[in-house]
Scaffold this active site. Structure first.
Site, short mmCIF file in Angstrom:
data_model
loop_
_atom_site.label_atom_id
_atom_site.label_comp_id
_atom_site.label_asym_id
_atom_site.label_seq_id
_atom_site.Cartn_x
_atom_site.Cartn_y
_atom_site.Cartn_z
N GLY A 175 0.92 -1.26 -0.15
CA GLY A 175 0.04 0.14 0.28
C GLY A 175 0.90 1.06 0.02
O GLY A 175 0.46 2.16 0.50
N GLU A 211 14.69 -2.19 -6.28
CA GLU A 211 14.11 -2.62 -7.65
C GLU A 211 14.21 -1.47 -8.52
O GLU A 211 14.18 -0.22 -8.17
CB GLU A 211 12.53 -2.90 -7.18
N HIS A 219 0.13 0.44 -13.88
CA HIS A 219 -0.23 -0.78 -12.67
C HIS A 219 -1.36 -1.42 -13.32
O HIS A 219 -2.54 -1.09 -13.44
CB HIS A 219 -0.45 0.07 -11.68
N LYS A 248 -2.76 4.31 -4.41
CA LYS A 248 -3.64 4.32 -5.47
C LYS A 248 -4.89 5.34 -5.28
O LYS A 248 -5.17 5.60 -4.18
CB LYS A 248 -4.46 3.00 -5.53
N GLU A 299 3.73 -7.70 -6.83
CA GLU A 299 3.46 -8.02 -5.58
C GLU A 299 2.11 -8.87 -5.53
O GLU A 299 1.53 -8.69 -6.39
CB GLU A 299 3.71 -7.28 -4.52
N ARG A 303 -5.36 -10.38 0.25
CA ARG A 303 -6.64 -9.95 1.06
C ARG A 303 -7.40 -9.47 0.05
O ARG A 303 -7.09 -9.40 -1.48
CB ARG A 303 -5.89 -9.17 2.04
N VAL A 306 -8.61 -2.57 -1.53
CA VAL A 306 -9.54 -1.55 -1.31
C VAL A 306 -10.19 -1.20 -2.75
O VAL A 306 -11.75 -0.96 -2.43
CB VAL A 306 -8.67 -0.16 -1.42
#
Lengths: 511, 131
Positions: A175, A211, A219, A248, A299, A303, A306
């Protein structure tokens, strides 16, 4: 390790503890209620002033406002769920939702964790082992450094080796937390230390990885779901290229940028990764899509996301109920393959001042109006009178629209946002509206650099026009005429009006 | 309770949402929200001419670094007496789970330093004075 008390394949769940807050807690409370489950909200002292507190069937305070003492406190959360008599626990997103130790502690306490297994959480929660798995599964990863040697000297060497710009991330992060971009050598030390610090304070681990930063990438993320039997299905993709500080802001489904072939390819890679991991429940595999149409694994979020509503809108599914049903060992009865319809966009409403570079805005919410209508959905966590504090993140609500195609969805979103009324706090709505006017967004060609490139400066605050002041004066005059007394607006030169009579709290609504 | 209003200005009818909160009048009209600071009954002179509550208009060019938001101090980067330059980071704050670096607006010496590590500070609290 003690065996979970409920080890049958289909556990009986009657009461679900919700270890979260804000709009997602509301979302889960309602899903529980619609499935006939009792919802038990585990909340902090500060969150008695929230919608989830008012809606939940049962509530239990697990600690003070500080997240470390409440929403990140594993012991207090589990104790709360047990003393409240819950059989299961839904972690929402953020907080403990991706914490393997927590999921394990739930199992040991006999609580069904609504989410993947602790093993999956551990595997994907550590971004380094996640990248290893993806590489083994034949998935594409971004060049970087994920070694155990975390000395500053080694990290600096690797930064040089990878070549600027380089992104430094907390290995346990997500996040946008603990994530910094290094453009020049003299920024490296400060950025690495900040990522370590944020990783440590938010996730308890200072480990970072480096990275290559792909500036002009999009994205793209694929929603997958593995049912109670472990059958993995993809639910197409979302595009979330509009981000600021890696958080985001605007998300949509489907992406305007994928050809059918590319869509087929990226969704299949996602399914393969989830299958390889023996995943269960809802998950999202994030990719970066480079201008040459090459995509890289970023990644996996183990879960609910959002931005899950945009997927729900175009596919006609309920991901939260699917999570709960899967936890109960029940079948989803989904179709073999989904057929997306129309286009959906989500805007996150943050409590921040768009005219001051997104500075957080805290305080008590005043009157709010969410302009309902067909294809408009509002995920709201707070109401008039609720206090928005600096203890938690600044997301107040999400506005989601659906329409037949992308241009119409954009127009619907603009109309909806213009009519949202949120008093008492500054919000990013002017910023959202400005972004949705931008040709690059309209054409669907935006990349993750969009905000930095076009909106790096705070929006210019429009000064009050003569007509604005006249409107305000008219409101105040009416109050005075109605005998309610009241203050007078300052004149343009700041001179005060006549001293008004003491002002009560009654209102004349309309005329 | 509704905050729906119809008002007439110069013979023209306007429909809007309005609510008074404290000394601030909030108005939403034609897709835009704005605020106006009101004279409180105590005759207080507090308030912003441009209608932005809590604006830090006095930040520019001032050696006084105030907390631009409520939050926690997570890093103090300077010491008393230290020479600092324009845009030099002084203090790092955390609010709503994000880090914000407060920079010096002027060149000079750190004359006063109020922020302590881990301290919870309120909006507008003076943290550093550079002069």
């Amino acid at each position: 390790m003690t065996k979970p008390k409920l080890s049958t394949p289909a556990p009986v769940i009657e009461k679900v503890a919700i270890a979260n807050r804000g709009e997602v807690a509301v979302r889960i409370v309602r899903a529980c209620q619609e499935l006939g489950l009792t919802s038990l909200l585990l909340h902090s002292e500060a969150d008695r002033s929230s919608l989830a507190y008012r809606l939940a069937d049962e509530t239990l305070c697990i600690g003070p406002a500080e997240v470390g003492a409440s929403y990140l406190n594993i012991e207090a959360t589990i104790q709360g769920a047990l003393s409240g008599g819950a059989d299961a626990l839904h972690p929402g997103f953020g907080f403990l939702s991706e914490n393997a130790d927590f999921a394990e502690a739930c199992a040991q306490a006999g609580l069904v964790f609504v989410g993947p297994s602790p093993e999956s959480l551990r595997l994907f929660g550590d971004k380094i082992s996640a990248k290893d798995l993806v590489e083994k599964a034949g998935g594409p990863v971004i060049p970087g450094y994920q070694g155990q040697d975390q000395s500053l000297r080694t990290l600096l060497e690797k930064v040089e080796e990878i070549g600027y710009p380089v992104m430094v991330k907390a290995a346990a992060g997500g996040g946008g937390r603990g994530l910094k971009v290094i453009h020049r050598m003299d920024q490296a030390v400060e950025a690495i230390e900040a990522a370590q610090r944020e990783g440590l304070s938010a996730f308890g681990s200072a480990q970072v990885f480096l990275e290559k930063y792909l500036a002009e990438a999009k994205h793209i993320e694929v929603q997958i779901f593995a049912d109670h039997l472990g059958r993995v299905q993809h639910l197409f993709e979302r595009e979330c290229s509009i981000q600021r500080r890696h958080q985001k802001i605007i998300e949509e489904a489907l992406s305007p940028s994928l050809s059918p072939t590319l869509r087929e390819e990226i969704t299949q890679v996602a399914v393969k990764i989830a299958e390889q991991a023996g995943y269960r429940g809802a998950g999202t595999i994030e990719f970066l899509l480079a201008p040459d149409n090459q995509f890289y694994f970023l990644e996996m979020n183990t879960r609910l996301q959002v931005e899950h509503p945009v997927t729900e809108m175009v596919l006609g599914v309920d991901l939260v109920k699917a999570q709960l049903l899967t936890a109960m060992g029940r079948s989803l009865n989904w179709q073999e393959a989904f057929h997306p319809r129309g286009h959906s966009i989500e805007c996150r409403i943050y409590a921040e001042d768009p005219y001051r570079g997104g500075m957080p805005s805290t305080g008590v919410l005043g009157f709010c109006h969410w302009p309902q209508g067909p294809g408009r959905r509002f995920e709201v966590g707070f109401e008039k009178g609720d206090e928005i504090t600096s203890y938690y993140d600044s997301m107040l609500a999400k506005v989601i629209v659906w329409d037949e195609n992308r241009p119409r969805a954009i127009e619907k979103m603009k109309a909806t946002l213009r009519d949202c009324v949120i008093f008492g706090l500054r919000t990013n709505i002017p910023f959202l509206l400005a972004m949705m006017e931008h040709p690059e967004f309209l054409s669907g060609q935006m990349t993750t650099g969009f905000v930095d490139k076009y909106f790096s400066r705070p929006l210019k605050e429009p000064s009050l026009t003569r007509s604005d002041r006249q409107l305000a004066e008219a409101v105040v005059k009416t109050l005075n005429r109605e005998g309610l007394g009241g203050p007078r607006p300052r004149g343009p030169d700041g001179e005060a009006g006549p001293v008004p009579s003491p002002w009560g709290h009654s209102w004349r609504s309309g005329l | 309770m509704s905050c729906w209003w119809e008002v007439e200005v110069e013979g023209q009818r306007h429909r809007l949402w309005a609510e008074r909160m404290g000394d601030t009048l909030w108005i939403h009209h034609q897709g835009r929200s704005f605020t106006l600071e009101l004279e409180s009954s105590a005759g207080s002179r507090r308030g912003r001419s441009r209608g932005t509550p809590g604006s830090q208009g006095d930040l520019e060019g001032s050696g006084e670094i105030k907390a631009p938001m409520p939050g926690k101090i997570i890093k103090v980067l300077v010491e008393l007496g230290q020479e600092v330059d324009v845009q030099q980071p002084l203090v790092v704050m955390e609010a709503m789970k994000m880090e914000y670096t407060l920079e010096s607006a002027v060149k000079g010496k750190v004359k006063e330093l109020y922020g302590e590590l881990g301290q919870q500070v309120s909006l507008g609290q003076v943290l550093v004075v550079v002069g």
